[in-house]
Design a protein around this motif. Structure first.
Motif, PDB file in Angstrom:
ATOM      1  N   ARG A 288       0.780  -1.600  -0.064  1.00 19.07           N
ATOM      2  CA  ARG A 288       0.238   0.024   0.061  1.00 19.07           C
ATOM      3  C   ARG A 288       0.555   1.246   0.039  1.00 19.07           C
ATOM      4  N   GLN A 289       1.750   0.697   0.361  1.00 15.81           N
ATOM      5  CA  GLN A 289       2.942   2.506   0.401  1.00 15.81           C
ATOM      6  C   GLN A 289       3.527   2.837  -1.134  1.00 15.81           C
ATOM      7  N   PHE A 290       2.887   1.824  -1.692  1.00 17.91           N
ATOM      8  CA  PHE A 290       3.658   1.784  -3.423  1.00 17.91           C
ATOM      9  C   PHE A 290       2.086   2.420  -4.102  1.00 17.91           C
ATOM     10  N   GLY A 291       1.283   2.303  -3.653  1.00 16.93           N
ATOM     11  CA  GLY A 291       0.030   2.815  -3.812  1.00 16.93           C
ATOM     12  C   GLY A 291      -0.945   1.731  -4.014  1.00 16.93           C
ATOM     13  N   PHE A 292      -0.296   0.535  -4.028  1.00 13.63           N
ATOM     14  CA  PHE A 292      -1.644  -0.521  -4.464  1.00 13.63           C
ATOM     15  C   PHE A 292      -2.735  -1.000  -3.014  1.00 13.63           C
ATOM     16  N   GLU A 293      -3.610  -1.284  -4.134  1.00 10.41           N
ATOM     17  CA  GLU A 293      -4.850  -2.026  -3.016  1.00 10.41           C
ATOM     18  C   GLU A 293      -5.159  -2.997  -3.172  1.00 10.41           C
ATOM     19  N   GLN A 294      -5.686  -3.108  -2.849  1.00 10.44           N
ATOM     20  CA  GLN A 294      -6.606  -5.219  -2.749  1.00 10.44           C
ATOM     21  C   GLN A 294      -7.733  -4.782  -3.494  1.00 10.44           C
ATOM     22  N   VAL A 295      -7.802  -5.083  -4.812  1.00 13.66           N
ATOM     23  CA  VAL A 295      -9.595  -4.769  -5.257  1.00 13.66           C
ATOM     24  C   VAL A 295     -10.025  -6.803  -6.559  1.00 13.66           C
ATOM     25  N   PHE A 296      -9.438  -7.791  -5.741  1.00 15.02           N
ATOM     26  CA  PHE A 296      -9.434  -8.750  -6.123  1.00 15.02           C
ATOM     27  C   PHE A 296      -9.823 -10.073  -5.321  1.00 15.02           C
ATOM     28  N   ASP A 297     -11.154 -10.452  -4.658  1.00 16.53           N
ATOM     29  CA  ASP A 297     -11.265 -11.129  -4.207  1.00 16.53           C
ATOM     30  C   ASP A 297     -11.088 -12.733  -4.533  1.00 16.53           C
ATOM     31  N   HIS A 298     -10.941 -13.681  -4.268  1.00 15.62           N
ATOM     32  CA  HIS A 298     -10.907 -15.527  -4.617  1.00 15.62           C
ATOM     33  C   HIS A 298     -12.705 -15.846  -3.649  1.00 15.62           C
ATOM     34  N   THR A 299     -13.453 -16.900  -3.418  1.00 18.95           N
ATOM     35  CA  THR A 299     -14.444 -18.005  -3.080  1.00 18.95           C
ATOM     36  C   THR A 299     -13.525 -18.585  -3.424  1.00 18.95           C
TER      37      THR A 299
ATOM     38  N   GLU B 218     -11.553 -22.647  -6.032  1.00 16.60           N
ATOM     39  CA  GLU B 218     -11.106 -21.233  -6.142  1.00 16.60           C
ATOM     40  C   GLU B 218     -12.537 -20.200  -6.910  1.00 16.60           C
ATOM     41  N   SER B 219     -13.390 -19.824  -6.858  1.00 13.87           N
ATOM     42  CA  SER B 219     -13.111 -19.011  -8.044  1.00 13.87           C
ATOM     43  C   SER B 219     -13.128 -17.285  -8.043  1.00 13.87           C
ATOM     44  N   PRO B 220     -13.132 -16.966  -9.212  1.00  9.89           N
ATOM     45  CA  PRO B 220     -12.501 -15.486  -9.171  1.00  9.89           C
ATOM     46  C   PRO B 220     -13.987 -14.630  -8.591  1.00  9.89           C
ATOM     47  N   ASP B 221     -14.835 -15.210  -8.239  1.00  7.90           N
ATOM     48  CA  ASP B 221     -16.175 -14.665  -8.441  1.00  7.90           C
ATOM     49  C   ASP B 221     -16.288 -14.324  -7.200  1.00  7.90           C
ATOM     50  N   ALA B 222     -17.143 -13.181  -6.161  1.00  4.57           N
ATOM     51  CA  ALA B 222     -17.032 -12.784  -5.268  1.00  4.57           C
ATOM     52  C   ALA B 222     -18.491 -13.121  -5.123  1.00  4.57           C
ATOM     53  N   ASP B 223     -19.160 -14.117  -5.414  1.00  2.52           N
ATOM     54  CA  ASP B 223     -20.288 -13.533  -5.037  1.00  2.52           C
ATOM     55  C   ASP B 223     -20.987 -15.414  -5.418  1.00  2.52           C
ATOM     56  N   PHE B 224     -21.290 -16.076  -4.252  1.00  2.00           N
ATOM     57  CA  PHE B 224     -20.968 -17.076  -3.298  1.00  2.00           C
ATOM     58  C   PHE B 224     -22.392 -18.027  -4.522  1.00  2.00           C
ATOM     59  N   LYS B 225     -23.627 -16.731  -4.355  1.00  3.58           N
ATOM     60  CA  LYS B 225     -24.435 -17.908  -5.464  1.00  3.58           C
ATOM     61  C   LYS B 225     -24.986 -18.818  -5.038  1.00  3.58           C
TER      62      LYS B 225
ATOM     63  N   PHE C 226     -18.495   5.583 -12.479  1.00  5.70           N
ATOM     64  CA  PHE C 226     -17.758   3.796 -12.234  1.00  5.70           C
ATOM     65  C   PHE C 226     -18.872   2.794 -12.021  1.00  5.70           C
ATOM     66  N   VAL C 227     -17.860   1.637 -12.875  1.00  5.87           N
ATOM     67  CA  VAL C 227     -18.607   0.170 -12.488  1.00  5.87           C
ATOM     68  C   VAL C 227     -19.063  -0.208 -11.357  1.00  5.87           C
ATOM     69  N   GLN C 228     -20.273  -0.863 -11.108  1.00  6.75           N
ATOM     70  CA  GLN C 228     -20.241  -1.652  -9.531  1.00  6.75           C
ATOM     71  C   GLN C 228     -20.096  -3.544  -9.731  1.00  6.75           C
ATOM     72  N   GLU C 229     -19.678  -3.287 -10.701  1.00  5.97           N
ATOM     73  CA  GLU C 229     -19.558  -5.333 -10.235  1.00  5.97           C
ATOM     74  C   GLU C 229     -17.539  -5.406 -10.354  1.00  5.97           C
ATOM     75  N   LYS C 230     -17.541  -6.120  -8.777  1.00  2.00           N
ATOM     76  CA  LYS C 230     -16.001  -7.178  -8.999  1.00  2.00           C
ATOM     77  C   LYS C 230     -15.801  -7.224  -9.887  1.00  2.00           C
ATOM     78  N   PRO C 231     -14.498  -6.665  -9.432  1.00  2.27           N
ATOM     79  CA  PRO C 231     -13.162  -6.959 -10.752  1.00  2.27           C
ATOM     80  C   PRO C 231     -13.407  -8.780 -10.299  1.00  2.27           C
ATOM     81  N   GLN C 232     -12.573  -9.247 -11.706  1.00  4.21           N
ATOM     82  CA  GLN C 232     -12.307 -10.583 -11.438  1.00  4.21           C
ATOM     83  C   GLN C 232     -11.383 -11.100 -12.150  1.00  4.21           C
TER      84      GLN C 232
END
Length: 386
Positions: free
Chosen positions: A120-131, A250-257, A375-381
């Motif tokens: 984060r000190q280099f400007g990175f941020e966590q934006v990808f989740d896996h389920t 291990e899915s790149p989609d954070a929506d469990f369904k 901005f888009v509202q769908e989480k990235p994968q």
């Protein structure tokens, strides 16, 4: 001349530091796989007398972000020898890599962190989740048979071009637009992977990349183009019920369904923070961004960033879909935010409105909401790892 760039003759030293830093045993396969990355990367390093003290890869890729193509460099294998640690070597290499990306017209950067706080000190941020979804063999869903379509099972080394095309067709949420060399790299790195291919009238409609790990049937990648491919491949998975005890995806989609399961309690779910992203060139990202509204009254927002070319007050307006963006450091901003929080919002991971509620953005609430709606509202994968 960039003093941190490593020549191709330094591979042996890079490989030796890699083995030591990540506690990996040497093997011909591991050496070959790292050499593939080395040959396709911009390689940085700092020598400690006659040995390599610090090193990292900056690998050029492309990503598809809501049908807009952006250049993205993946940072990987950031390492320092213990006797060279604490001298800021890795930090110097990171900063140089980001500056070079900007000069090379690269818009974004991704990485897999060993520490979220460090990057984060280099400007990175966590934006990808896996389920990670785990189901016991006796709790697998019942899947109806179908007389339509077939499934073929092949080795990963027999990967057909139709799989590559289908992946690209379905990849549009920030995932990598895989080049052939990266597909080959995956095959070389994971020769244990297998493929299940679903066909309808001789056309590929879906695929699984999977492997077995003891009593576990593990799905690495799952792409469907229609409900039939889902049915065929799900039936294929359940046919392994007597062989394996656990089925893991291990899915790149954070929506469990979970609501789609007959018994939502049959599956165990773990949400796993995955990779981080960084906006390298904010001006380019904003100007070519897949905006979600055609008009926006002018908003002035100040972005706090360690990269000087992003660290400005920006004045933004949208007129009939045309982006009007300029630097306006002389103006009083309507809102202020860090590049990390702006990254979250622009990637669709967390809205600006939500960030306001957590006290992470300050300013005119109405202006913040207006900007958020852009901005888009769908989480990235993101499936890939480097």
């Amino acid at each position: 001349m960039n003093k941190y760039l490593l020549g191709k003759d330094k591979f042996n030293q890079f490989y030796e530091l890699y083995l030591y830093s990540f506690n990996r045993p040497d093997s011909p396969q591991r050496r070959s796989v790292l050499k593939e990355r080395f040959d396709h990367a911009i390689v940085y390093g700092i020598m400690n007398e006659d040995k390599l003290g610090s090193g990292l890869f900056s690998i050029p890729f492309n990503v598809n972000f809501h049908d807009v193509d952006f250049k993205m460099n993946g940072i990987g294998d950031v390492m320092s020898a213990p006797e060279f640690g604490g001298r800021g070597g890795a930090s110097s290499l990171m900063n140089q890599a980001l500056e070079d990306m900007y000069n090379d017209g690269v818009t974004l950067s991704y990485l897999a962190p060993f520490s979220y706080g460090y990057y984060r000190q280099f400007g990175f941020e966590q934006v990808f989740d896996h389920t990670r979804i785990t189901i016991k063999n006796f709790e697998l869903p019942r899947v109806k048979n179908t007389q339509e379509g077939i499934v073929k099972r092949v080795k990963i080394t027999e990967l057909p071009d139709s799989v590559k095309r289908l992946y690209l067709e379905k990849n549009h949420l920030g995932g990598m637009s895989r080049a052939d060399w990266w597909w080959n790299h995956m095959v070389d790195k994971h020769p244990e992977y297998q493929l299940a291919l679903a066909y309808q009238a001789n056309k590929l409609i879906g695929y699984l990349v999977y492997y077995n790990e003891g009593v576990n049937f593990v799905i690495h990648e799952w792409v469907n183009s229609n409900p039939l491919s889902l049915q065929l491949l799900l039936k294929f998975v359940t046919k392994h019920q007597s062989i394996f005890k656990n089925f893991i995806y291990e899915s790149p989609d954070a929506d469990f369904k979970a609501d789609l399961l007959e018994d939502p309690n049959s599956a165990k779910l773990e949400v796993i923070p995955y990779m981080m992203a960084r906006i390298v060139n904010l001006e380019d990202f904003l100007k070519r961004y897949p905006i979600q509204k055609m008009n926006l009254a002018r908003i002035n927002f100040k972005v706090e960033d360690s990269l000087a070319w992003n660290n400005h007050t920006w004045s933004l307006a949208i007129n009939d879909g045309i982006v009007d963006l300029k630097v306006a450091d002389e103006l009083k901003p309507d809102l202020e935010l860090t590049i990390q929080n702006l990254t979250k919002a622009m990637f669709g991971y967390r809205s600006l409105d939500s960030l306001v509620n957590y006290g992470l953005i300050k300013g005119d609430v109405e202006k913040i909401s207006d900007l958020s709606s852009l901005f888009v509202q769908e989480k990235p994968q993101l499936i890939d790892y480097f």
